[in-house]
Design a protein around this motif. Structure first.
Motif, mmCIF file in Angstrom:
data_model
loop_
_atom_site.group_PDB
_atom_site.id
_atom_site.type_symbol
_atom_site.label_atom_id
_atom_site.label_comp_id
_atom_site.label_asym_id
_atom_site.label_seq_id
_atom_site.Cartn_x
_atom_site.Cartn_y
_atom_site.Cartn_z
ATOM 1 N N UNK A 125 3.958 -0.116 11.437
ATOM 2 C CA UNK A 125 3.197 0.793 10.574
ATOM 3 C C UNK A 125 2.801 0.101 9.275
ATOM 4 N N UNK A 126 3.705 -0.739 8.769
ATOM 5 C CA UNK A 126 3.383 -1.485 7.549
ATOM 6 C C UNK A 126 2.164 -2.380 7.776
ATOM 7 N N UNK A 127 2.141 -3.092 8.904
ATOM 8 C CA UNK A 127 1.004 -3.952 9.208
ATOM 9 C C UNK A 127 -0.266 -3.132 9.307
ATOM 10 N N UNK A 128 -0.154 -1.965 9.930
ATOM 11 C CA UNK A 128 -1.332 -1.102 10.073
ATOM 12 C C UNK A 128 -1.862 -0.665 8.701
ATOM 13 N N UNK A 174 -5.786 -0.992 4.375
ATOM 14 C CA UNK A 174 -6.128 -1.281 2.976
ATOM 15 C C UNK A 174 -7.150 -2.409 2.874
ATOM 16 N N UNK A 175 -6.956 -3.486 3.658
ATOM 17 C CA UNK A 175 -7.907 -4.599 3.641
ATOM 18 C C UNK A 175 -9.281 -4.174 4.105
ATOM 19 N N UNK A 201 0.829 -1.215 0.000
ATOM 20 C CA UNK A 201 0.000 0.000 0.000
ATOM 21 C C UNK A 201 0.865 1.268 0.000
ATOM 22 N N UNK A 202 0.426 2.270 -0.796
ATOM 23 C CA UNK A 202 1.015 3.617 -0.808
ATOM 24 C C UNK A 202 2.523 3.593 -1.110
ATOM 25 N N UNK A 203 2.969 2.608 -1.889
ATOM 26 C CA UNK A 203 4.406 2.524 -2.206
ATOM 27 C C UNK A 203 5.270 2.625 -0.956
#
Length: 482
Positions: A171-174, A179-180, A114-116
């Motif tokens: 933060x990546x997991x968040x 996104x999901x 998500x979001x590059x």
């Protein structure tokens, strides 16, 4: 069925097909969105699983690096280096899957992220993870050689793994979760829209298709009920007419049967009176034969005798038919040896066959059957007479053949044969096959009719086989005596 008009039926069919198509499309859209939700859910679960494992692996690398800093034994350092290498490999594989760069051996990629998150933006994650993995590889190389890691680098790895890197991974997991959830919300809205559209289609169908169709069906049922009432009234009238006509036909049939039985009884009981004139003619003919005759008178006398014989045969045949139809003939079955009967008939018909230039022979037999002697004799006699009458060259043979519990008396001739369409017709009264050259005084077509009635009275089956131009075989089946 009540007709409703081709245009109306075609329009209703078109609307119904359109409604079904829309329902099918709505169902297909719902199915596709359901599959998307399932796929999104599976991807989200896999992302959370892999990212969670990556956070755990990041913390494990920090733990192993701390142990390497305090380990004094080279062997322990080497073992810790091996464990750190395996952990680093799993950490790197998880990073490749999350960033969309996984190879075939690392598992299917889960990107794009998500979001590059990994490759662009003010602070991309991919370089940070790459630097961390490179530092781990240097520590692993030193540990594999049994040396202690560089203290500054080890402290940097620990601080990075338990600080900024861990925060970035969280933060990546968040972001993945957000996104999901956004995808779930979108699919939820689309599913709700598909449901509303499907319900709207059903409402439109109910108003535009099923309601007119129901009205049309009600009108048809009303028409059918009116027709049924009309048919019922017509049936009642028709049944009354049928009963009246049936009663009339029954009365006429009864009268005809009574007249037929009266005729048959009259002929059966009047045979003596009918035969007396023929006997008188025979007597007078005999007296004339004893008188001197001229050539012309002798020829007339011969014709008179032939006419007398034909009249006697005709009368006897008619009387036989009448007796059989009136039911006055009652068969009396006994054990009957066939040899005397066949010998008698052979002697009786030999002269008649010889007069036509034919051979007549009966094959000897010792068989004993159960039948009425007089009626069976009449059947075989008529079959032999018929064979001689319709045979011009060759001969007539009478023989017996046993099949199971039946004995078949068969009469063979070498006549012209009988065509297939005529083989049932010859057993009818007054039926003679077209023979322009045959003397009409030889019979009127009652011989085989008498055979058929006598055989039916006795319960003996009669068959006929024939080949045109070669001859015919008549056979009567008689049960063998026990």
């Amino acid at each position: 069925m009540i007709p409703i008009g081709k245009t109306t039926a075609r329009w209703m069919t078109l609307r119904y097909a359109l409604a079904l198509t829309l329902i099918a499309l709505g169902t297909l859209a719902g199915f596709i969105m359901t599959e998307r939700v399932i796929g999104q859910h599976e991807r989200m679960l896999e992302v959370v699983n892999v990212s969670g494992r990556q956070r755990m692996l990041s913390q494990r690398t920090a733990f192993l690096v701390e142990r390497l800093k305090t380990a004094a034994d080279p062997a322990i350092r080497m073992e810790l280096g091996r464990q750190l290498s395996e952990t680093t490999d799993m950490f790197e594989a998880a990073h490749h899957r999350l960033s969309g760069r996984a190879g075939a051996e690392e598992g299917p990629p889960l990107g794009p992220p998500p979001q590059n998150l990994f490759f662009s933006g003010p602070d991309p994650l991919d370089p940070v993870v790459a630097d961390h993995i490179a530092a781990l590889r240097r520590v692993i190389a030193a540990a594999s050689a049994g040396r202690a890691p560089d203290a500054a680098e080890a402290n940097h790895i620990t601080a990075q793994a338990l600080g900024p890197l861990l925060e970035r991974l969280e933060r990546m997991v968040t972001l993945y979760q957000e996104e999901g959830e956004a995808g779930f919300q979108t699919l939820h809205r689309l599913g709700l829209a598909a449901l509303l559209i499907t319900l709207l289609i059903l409402v439109v169908e109910a108003l535009a298709i099923f309601r007119p169709m129901t009205s049309q069906v009600r009108r048809q049922f009303a028409d059918i009920l009116r027709m049924a009432e009309t048919i019922e009234r017509a049936n009642a009238t028709l049944e009354q007419q049928v009963r009246e006509r049936t009663a009339e036909l029954h009365a006429a049939k009864t009268a005809a049967e009574q007249a037929h039985r009266a005729k048959s009884r009259f002929l059966a009981h009047a045979s003596h009176d009918l035969q007396q004139p023929l006997q008188a003619i025979g007597m007078f003919t005999g007296m004339l034969e004893r008188q001197p005759q001229s050539g012309k008178a002798a020829a007339l006398l011969t014709d008179l005798k032939a006419a007398q014989r034909s009249m006697r045969d005709l009368l006897n045949a008619i009387l036989d038919i009448s007796k059989l139809e009136s039911g006055v003939v009652t068969p009396k079955s006994v054990a009957l040896p066939l040899s005397p009967l066949l010998d008698q008939l052979e002697a009786e018909f030999a002269g008649q066959a010889e007069a036509k230039g034919l051979r007549m022979r009966a094959v000897p037999t010792n068989a004993v059957v159960r039948s009425d002697p007089a009626l069976l004799e009449r059947i075989v006699r008529n079959l032999i007479a018929n064979a001689i009458r319709y045979t011009e060259t060759g001969g007539v043979l009478v023989g017996c053949r046993t099949r199971g519990e039946m004995l078949w008396i068969e009469v063979y001739d070498t006549g012209r044969g009988i065509a297939e369409p005529d083989r049932r017709r010859i057993f009818e009264e007054f039926v003679q096959l077209d023979r322009p050259d045959r003397d009409r005084s030889e019979g009127i077509g009652l011989g085989l009719a008498i055979v058929e009635r006598l055989a039916r009275l006795l319960g003996h089956p009669v068959t006929v086989r024939s080949v045109e131009g070669c001859g015919t075989v008549f056979a009567v089946g008689v049960p063998l005596a026990e």
